[in-house]
Design a protein around this motif. Structure first.
Motif, PDB file in Angstrom:
ATOM      1  N   ALA A   1       0.697  -1.135  -0.112  1.00 15.31           N
ATOM      2  CA  ALA A   1       0.058  -0.031   0.141  1.00 15.31           C
ATOM      3  C   ALA A   1       0.958   1.271  -0.042  1.00 15.31           C
ATOM      4  O   ALA A   1       0.529   2.314  -0.802  1.00 15.31           O
ATOM      5  CB  ALA A   1      -1.000  -0.166   1.395  1.00 15.31           C
ATOM      6  N   ALA A   2       1.900   1.232   0.671  1.00 17.51           N
ATOM      7  CA  ALA A   2       2.759   2.563   0.736  1.00 17.51           C
ATOM      8  C   ALA A   2       3.898   2.510  -0.003  1.00 17.51           C
ATOM      9  O   ALA A   2       4.427   1.371  -0.303  1.00 17.51           O
ATOM     10  CB  ALA A   2       3.245   2.534   2.070  1.00 17.51           C
ATOM     11  N   PRO A   3       4.343   3.726  -0.505  1.00 21.25           N
ATOM     12  CA  PRO A   3       5.542   3.765  -1.469  1.00 21.25           C
ATOM     13  C   PRO A   3       6.740   3.197  -0.549  1.00 21.25           C
ATOM     14  O   PRO A   3       6.872   3.503   0.490  1.00 21.25           O
ATOM     15  CB  PRO A   3       5.599   5.309  -1.552  1.00 21.25           C
ATOM     16  CG  PRO A   3       4.172   5.898  -1.292  1.00 21.25           C
ATOM     17  CD  PRO A   3       3.607   4.979  -0.427  1.00 21.25           C
ATOM     18  N   LEU A   4       7.597   2.642  -1.363  1.00 29.27           N
ATOM     19  CA  LEU A   4       8.809   2.375  -0.837  1.00 29.27           C
ATOM     20  C   LEU A   4       9.930   3.476  -0.638  1.00 29.27           C
ATOM     21  O   LEU A   4       9.844   4.582  -1.317  1.00 29.27           O
ATOM     22  CB  LEU A   4       9.521   0.964  -1.667  1.00 29.27           C
ATOM     23  CG  LEU A   4       8.927  -0.315  -1.795  1.00 29.27           C
ATOM     24  CD1 LEU A   4       9.417  -1.201  -2.800  1.00 29.27           C
ATOM     25  CD2 LEU A   4       8.733  -0.926  -0.401  1.00 29.27           C
ATOM     26  N   ASN A   5      10.700   3.465   0.376  1.00 27.75           N
ATOM     27  CA  ASN A   5      11.581   4.522   0.527  1.00 27.75           C
ATOM     28  C   ASN A   5      12.796   4.163  -0.501  1.00 27.75           C
ATOM     29  O   ASN A   5      13.456   2.858  -0.350  1.00 27.75           O
ATOM     30  CB  ASN A   5      12.269   4.325   2.051  1.00 27.75           C
ATOM     31  CG  ASN A   5      13.374   5.481   2.411  1.00 27.75           C
ATOM     32  OD1 ASN A   5      13.200   6.515   1.638  1.00 27.75           O
ATOM     33  ND2 ASN A   5      14.498   4.985   3.149  1.00 27.75           N
ATOM     34  N   LEU A   6      13.185   4.948  -1.253  1.00 29.21           N
ATOM     35  CA  LEU A   6      14.349   4.905  -2.223  1.00 29.21           C
ATOM     36  C   LEU A   6      15.660   5.553  -1.527  1.00 29.21           C
ATOM     37  O   LEU A   6      15.690   6.572  -1.328  1.00 29.21           O
ATOM     38  CB  LEU A   6      14.018   5.405  -3.669  1.00 29.21           C
ATOM     39  CG  LEU A   6      12.652   4.870  -4.277  1.00 29.21           C
ATOM     40  CD1 LEU A   6      12.256   5.632  -5.395  1.00 29.21           C
ATOM     41  CD2 LEU A   6      12.924   3.209  -4.214  1.00 29.21           C
TER      42      LEU A   6
ATOM     43  N   LYS B   1       3.960  -8.198  -6.080  1.00 30.09           N
ATOM     44  CA  LYS B   1       3.424  -7.326  -7.131  1.00 30.09           C
ATOM     45  C   LYS B   1       4.265  -6.119  -6.819  1.00 30.09           C
ATOM     46  O   LYS B   1       4.696  -5.760  -6.008  1.00 30.09           O
ATOM     47  CB  LYS B   1       2.000  -6.942  -6.873  1.00 30.09           C
ATOM     48  CG  LYS B   1       1.460  -6.060  -7.843  1.00 30.09           C
ATOM     49  CD  LYS B   1      -0.267  -5.579  -7.337  1.00 30.09           C
ATOM     50  CE  LYS B   1      -0.676  -4.497  -8.126  1.00 30.09           C
ATOM     51  NZ  LYS B   1      -1.913  -3.976  -7.556  1.00 30.09           N
ATOM     52  N   ILE B   2       4.353  -5.236  -8.102  1.00 30.38           N
ATOM     53  CA  ILE B   2       5.360  -4.030  -7.947  1.00 30.38           C
ATOM     54  C   ILE B   2       4.191  -3.071  -8.809  1.00 30.38           C
ATOM     55  O   ILE B   2       3.924  -3.311  -9.952  1.00 30.38           O
ATOM     56  CB  ILE B   2       6.541  -4.133  -8.623  1.00 30.38           C
ATOM     57  CG1 ILE B   2       7.440  -5.178  -7.860  1.00 30.38           C
ATOM     58  CG2 ILE B   2       7.147  -2.972  -8.825  1.00 30.38           C
ATOM     59  CD1 ILE B   2       8.790  -5.315  -8.229  1.00 30.38           C
ATOM     60  N   ASP B   3       4.239  -1.834  -8.291  1.00 34.68           N
ATOM     61  CA  ASP B   3       3.437  -0.648  -9.091  1.00 34.68           C
ATOM     62  C   ASP B   3       4.581   0.375  -8.985  1.00 34.68           C
ATOM     63  O   ASP B   3       5.154   0.671  -7.880  1.00 34.68           O
ATOM     64  CB  ASP B   3       2.406  -0.298  -8.154  1.00 34.68           C
ATOM     65  CG  ASP B   3       1.260  -1.263  -8.291  1.00 34.68           C
ATOM     66  OD1 ASP B   3       0.862  -1.774  -9.310  1.00 34.68           O
ATOM     67  OD2 ASP B   3       0.719  -1.575  -6.983  1.00 34.68           O
ATOM     68  N   VAL B   4       4.657   0.818 -10.297  1.00 38.08           N
ATOM     69  CA  VAL B   4       5.677   1.887 -10.442  1.00 38.08           C
ATOM     70  C   VAL B   4       4.999   2.951 -10.823  1.00 38.08           C
ATOM     71  O   VAL B   4       4.292   3.024 -11.973  1.00 38.08           O
ATOM     72  CB  VAL B   4       7.052   1.404 -11.344  1.00 38.08           C
ATOM     73  CG1 VAL B   4       7.856   2.541 -11.642  1.00 38.08           C
ATOM     74  CG2 VAL B   4       7.521  -0.015 -10.735  1.00 38.08           C
ATOM     75  N   ASP B   5       5.135   4.185 -10.699  1.00 36.57           N
ATOM     76  CA  ASP B   5       4.697   5.679 -11.156  1.00 36.57           C
ATOM     77  C   ASP B   5       6.195   6.370 -11.689  1.00 36.57           C
ATOM     78  O   ASP B   5       6.879   6.541 -10.701  1.00 36.57           O
ATOM     79  CB  ASP B   5       4.096   6.275 -10.322  1.00 36.57           C
ATOM     80  CG  ASP B   5       2.623   6.023 -10.139  1.00 36.57           C
ATOM     81  OD1 ASP B   5       2.306   5.099 -10.645  1.00 36.57           O
ATOM     82  OD2 ASP B   5       1.949   6.594  -9.387  1.00 36.57           O
ATOM     83  N   VAL B   6       6.151   6.403 -12.966  1.00 36.34           N
ATOM     84  CA  VAL B   6       7.372   7.164 -13.510  1.00 36.34           C
ATOM     85  C   VAL B   6       7.238   8.052 -14.353  1.00 36.34           C
ATOM     86  O   VAL B   6       6.532   7.960 -15.411  1.00 36.34           O
ATOM     87  CB  VAL B   6       8.627   6.275 -14.084  1.00 36.34           C
ATOM     88  CG1 VAL B   6       7.873   5.469 -15.189  1.00 36.34           C
ATOM     89  CG2 VAL B   6       9.859   6.757 -14.510  1.00 36.34           C
TER      90      VAL B   6
END
Length: 156
Positions: A82-87, A113-118
């Motif tokens: 649910a939460a964005p990963l710390n990069l 599962k991976i969700d990516v917003d780029v």
């Protein structure tokens, strides 16, 4: 023999970046490499931060680190839940006419599962193409995002 002249900046007719995301089973981290044409990246940094940029100059590397980290963080988001990963920013280096920017995540559970917003360079070009490669357990899935699309979702 004629003296060699420095080549002018090379014009490239396509605006493209690649984001490679790989799950490292040994470290339980995602490793991310964003590759962007250096001239386009510098133009995006200038437009965003209104400051002089030169990713090739060693004496400006520390200042560029700050801008590069901040820019990518604003245009790249990765989720495995649910939460964005710390990069965590690792650094950048010039690779011929492109710039490679490195990140890794904190330890995470096995990826399903991976969700990516780029949306890299969306602030600069309306013909931007962002290619995302995601590799988990040796399985690679790729997707091409034409502006204004920015979302990739993959199941493993």
């Amino acid at each position: 023999m004629l003296p060699v002249k420095h080549a002018a900046k090379v014009f490239h007719p396509i605006h493209v970046s690649t984001t490679n995301i790989s799950y490292n089973n040994q470290d339980n981290k995602l490793e991310i490499i964003c590759t962007i044409f250096t001239d386009d990246f510098e133009a995006a940094l200038v437009k965003q931060y209104h400051t002089k940029t030169d990713l090739n100059r060693a004496d400006m590397h520390a200042a560029m680190d700050v801008l590069v980290k901040k820019y990518i963080a604003g245009y790249l988001q990765i989720k495995t839940g649910a939460a964005p990963l710390n990069l965590n920013y690792v650094g950048f280096e010039i690779n011929k006419e492109a710039t490679d920017v490195y990140f890794e995540t904190d330890k995470i559970p096995a990826v399903k599962k991976i969700d990516v917003d780029v949306s890299l360079l969306h602030n600069l070009f309306d013909d931007q193409l962002n290619i995302v490669h995601i590799t988990v357990n040796g399985v690679r899935k790729s997707e091409k995002l034409d502006y204004p699309n920015k979302r990739v979702s993959q199941m493993f």
